[in-house]
Every structure is written in C-alpha cells, then in structure tokens.
Scaffold this active site. Structure first.
Site, PDB file in Angstrom:
ATOM      1  CE  LYS A 105      -4.469   0.833   0.148  1.00  0.00           C
ATOM      2  NZ  LYS A 105      -5.550   0.002  -0.412  1.00  0.00           N
ATOM      3  N   GLY A 216     -22.225   5.396   3.435  1.00  0.00           N
ATOM      4  CA  GLY A 216     -21.139   5.830   2.537  1.00  0.00           C
ATOM      5  C   GLY A 216     -21.623   5.704   1.116  1.00  0.00           C
ATOM      6  N   GLY A 218     -19.932   6.682  -1.971  1.00  0.00           N
ATOM      7  CA  GLY A 218     -18.904   7.003  -2.965  1.00  0.00           C
ATOM      8  C   GLY A 218     -18.863   5.886  -3.986  1.00  0.00           C
ATOM      9  CG  ASN A 219     -15.776   3.155  -6.725  1.00  0.00           C
ATOM     10  OD1 ASN A 219     -15.938   1.999  -6.346  1.00  0.00           O
ATOM     11  ND2 ASN A 219     -15.404   3.438  -7.959  1.00  0.00           N
ATOM     12  CB  ALA A 220     -17.424   0.960  -2.186  1.00  0.00           C
ATOM     13  N   GLY A 221     -20.175   2.440  -2.373  1.00  0.00           N
ATOM     14  CA  GLY A 221     -21.576   2.505  -1.947  1.00  0.00           C
ATOM     15  C   GLY A 221     -22.549   2.686  -3.104  1.00  0.00           C
TER      16      GLY A 221
END
Ligand code: NAD
Length: 416
Positions: A105, A216, A218-221
C-alpha cells in the site's frame, strides 16, 4: 482517520488466527510486520511558484506469494500506521481470493481537493520518481485508492515508462481503458461484495429480495446500491448516508434516482420524499443486509449490541472493531469481512495485469464471470472454515489467508 490504531488491530487479528492455526513463533513474528517500508519527501512546485514538500509512503508488507500489490491513498490525515494496516489487509486479501500476489500500500499526506490538476500531476510524477527502482510488474504494483483516479494512474505509468525507457502498462492498475485498463474495474469492488451477499443469502436462507441499507455513498456505496437489486434479482434500498447526512424511506428508494441526485447535488441529504437518518441510526437499522462503505471503526462495542442486520457486507476497510466482532458473533449476525467483501477491486486489478502481460483484452462478460468465480469460491471457503472450526467469519478468513502466506514463507525457506 479514526483514533484506534488500525495497524495494531491488524496485528491483533493476526495473533488470533496464529493461535488457532498453531503457527510457529518465527512465522507469526514475521507476518506481524511489513517486509519493507519506504518513506520519502516529495518536493513539488505549486501554482504560486513556491515549492511544497509532501511526505509519502510505500509499504511492501509481504511478497511470499508474489509481487506486492496495493493502492496509493492521497489523504490529509494519512499516517504510516494506516498504510501498514491496509498493506497487511492487501496481503490477506490476495491470499484469500487465491491470486499470486503479495500485499502492499502507499500513501501521500496531501489534500487533493485543494490542489490543481497541474499540482496533482507533479505530485504523481514525484511519487513515482521516488519509488521507481522498487516497483514494477515483478516487484510491486500500485493502484488507485482514496482520492486517486485513473488519470493519476496514467501519469504515474507515463513517468515510470519514461524512467525505464520501455512500455510497462502492467506496472500499475486502475488505468483508463484506453491505456490498458480493464473492462469492469470501475464497479469491481461493489460487484464482488454483492456476489458474496448473494451467496450468503442462499447459504443462510436470508430473503435476497428483502431490505438493505448503505453507509457511505462514494464509489463502493453507489455501485452497491445499483448492483444489489440486479445481482440478487430484487431487494429494497431503504436508507443511505454520506458525510453530509442520511435518508430513509420505508417503502424504498430508487437506487438510480439517488445516484443521479448525489451526482447533481454532491450529497444524498434532503432527497425529496425521504426522512433524515443519522449515521448512528443507519448502523442500527432493521435490514436484511447492511453495507458499511465509508470509514473504519464505525461498528464498535458501543453500538454492536443494537445492530439488527442479518448480514453485514464490509465494503469499507476495517468498519468493525474486534470488540464489536465478538458481540455480533454472539448475536448470530453474519459478517462478510472486509478483506473478503471488498476483494473484487484487487481481483479485477489482477485481471488487468494479466491482460497487460498478454497484451490481449477480455470482454466485460469475461471479467464478470471470472470475478464471480473468484468471489463465490472465496466466500464458500470462508463459510466452510467458519462452520468447521466454529469461529467467526473474519477469523475463518484470516485462518485461510494466513495459512496460505505461511506455507509460501516456509517453502521459500524464509523460516525453517
Ligand atoms: P469514496 O471516497 O468514493 O466514498 C466514501 C464515501 O463515504 C463518500 O460518500 C463519503 O461522503 C462517505 N463518508 C465519509 N465520511 C462519512 C461518515 N462519517 N458517514 C457516512 N459516510 C461518510 O471511497 P470508496 O472508494 O467508495 O471507499 C469506501 C471504503 O471502501 C473505504 O474504506 C475504502 O478503503 C473501501 N474500499 C474501496 C475500494 C474501491 O475500489 N473503491 C476497494 C476496497 C476497499
């Protein structure tokens, strides 16, 4: 970032798995720490003509199973311990979905929301110059993470190729499609998570056409909202939240409408026809499936007792503390742990690397099919371990992942 030290949490989770697996002392100690860590200063000429010094990290946690792999986060509150924790989770995630990669990471302490495109490009290139000799398709492969985009990946690839003087699209993933990105990468994390929810509903007899909520957006949600009803062939979204507020509607919210509304207004808050719901309330809502898709440490010993979801699919990294894990297990709530639930992203990143190496590109259908196979197999291997060893799902996932990495460590002769 939250106050609890995420890296200590990953170490504690590993300790629990090591004890269950009867892991020898040396392997256990080796796996508690990153193999290699880099910290660097990144001088960037900013738009006002002055030079600003940024601080960056790259952690190569473990490469026993293959080159390390993991995103680069740009965040004002980035810390080396957060990056260490995320690198550890990447190691377990790649092992769990059985892809030949280790975990890594990266991070830069910066606030991309306050930077111009030119400053971002300079910072991306400076990061690659600082780490170029230690990354590459056979060493360590970065990818996007919080606040880093396909455009940033493109600049990073370009800088790397300029340094080595060759084409190397596989040195980074999450690239734009026209530069060797993979079909299906954009929604891969949510899609992978929803595949595991589909399997969990079938396995546990939970109503796949029941209610769900998402923290949330964003992208995932957002992709989870859209894909859940498609993949499960039903399901009613009754609440969503983001950093600016949450909304609730018992009769259901149309996922497409709320995604469009968020695109227009920047938040889900005040969506017409819904009532407000706090981030505390959404966690405790009575739903069949709850997706934490925002931050770490949101389900804690303070609220776990009040959680009513049948299934929790952790799209976010680290949303549940170890104390909360024990409470949820005792309550019979089924957790699909983060490094299983959100492994779809790295799995399609791996597919991207495979396509780059072959210089032959798959169709979207191929990507979806291969992703489904990987996620379904991983879910059932964890479920089987959970049943056989009578341990909670996270511990079962750790036991599988850690035993695979430990075997590679021993076969390599790192530990006798
Ligand atoms: P994102 O930045 O696109 O979205 C984050 C969302 O969380 C935003 O809607 C934001 O408003 C919301 N949020 C922030 N603070 C909040 C709060 N206090 N309460 C409720 N909502 C809040 O990030 P993302 O890419 O969707 O990632 C979300 C989580 O999923 C992170 O933990 C990330 O590490 C994890 N994850 C993402 C991917 C991926 O491919 N995107 C892969 C693996 C893991």
């Amino acid at each position: 970032m939250s106050e609890a030290n995420l890296f200590k949490i990953t170490q504690n989770q590993l300790d629990e798995a090591a004890e269950k697996l009867n892991l020898d002392k040396a392997t256990h100690e080796l796996l508690r720490w990153p193999q290699r860590e880099f910290t660097f200063t990144l001088p960037v000429k900013i738009d006002d003509g002055t030079t600003k010094i940024f601080h960056g990290f790259r952690i190569q946690y473990n490469s026993a199973l293959g080159p390390t792999k993991g995103g680069v986060r740009w965040h004002p509150e980035e810390t080396i311990d957060t990056v260490r924790a995320l690198a550890a989770w990447m190691t377990w995630k790649c092992a769990l979905v059985n892809i030949p990669l280790g975990g890594g990471k990266g991070g830069i302490i910066c606030n991309p929301q306050k930077m111009s495109e030119r400053e971002k490009e300079c910072l991306a290139r400076a990061y690659i110059r600082a780490i170029a000799s230690h990354i590459g398709v056979h060493k360590d492969v970065p990818a996007p993470d919080v606040y880093t985009t396909p455009q940033i990946m493109a600049w990073m690839m370009d800088e790397y190729e300029a340094i080595v003087g060759e084409s190397h699209p596989g040195m980074i993933t999450g690239k734009p499609l026209s530069l060797g990105g993979s079909e299906g990468r954009g929604d891969a994390t949510a899609r992978g998570g929803v595949f595991t929810v589909r399997e969990a509903c079938k396995t546990l007899g939970v109503n796949s056409k029941g209610t769900f909520a998402i923290q949330g957006f964003g992208n995932a949600g957002q992709f989870a909202a859209l894909l859940h009803p498609e993949i499960l062939e039903g399901g009613k979204l009754i609440a969503v939240s983001d950093s600016k507020g949450g909304i609730y509607k018992e009769s259901g919210i149309n996922p497409r409408d709320i995604v469009d509304y968020k695109l227009k207004t920047g938040s889900v808050a005040n969506f017409p026809g819904t009532s407000p719901i706090s981030n505390k309330e959404i966690i405790e809502l009575d739903v069949d499936v709850f997706y934490p898709a925002a931050l770490e440490n949101v389900i804690t010993e303070k609220n776990a007792q009040n959680v009513k979801a049948r299934i929790i699919c952790e799209l976010a990294n680290g949303p549940t503390t170890p104390e909360a894990d024990a409470i949820l297990y005792a309550k019979g709530i089924h957790i699909i742990p983060d490094f299983l639930a959100n492994a779809g992203g790295v799995t399609v990143s791996y597919f991207e690397q495979v396509q780059n190496t072959y210089n032959y590109y798959w169709t979207l259908e191929d990507v979806h099919k291969q992703l489904d196979d990987k996620m379904t197999t991983a879910y059932h291997s964890v479920y089987k371990m959970h049943k056989e060893k009578n341990v909670h799902m996270r511990l079962a996932a750790y036991m599988i992942a850690v035993s695979r990495v430990a075997e590679a460590v021993k076969l390599r002769g790192w530990v006798s």
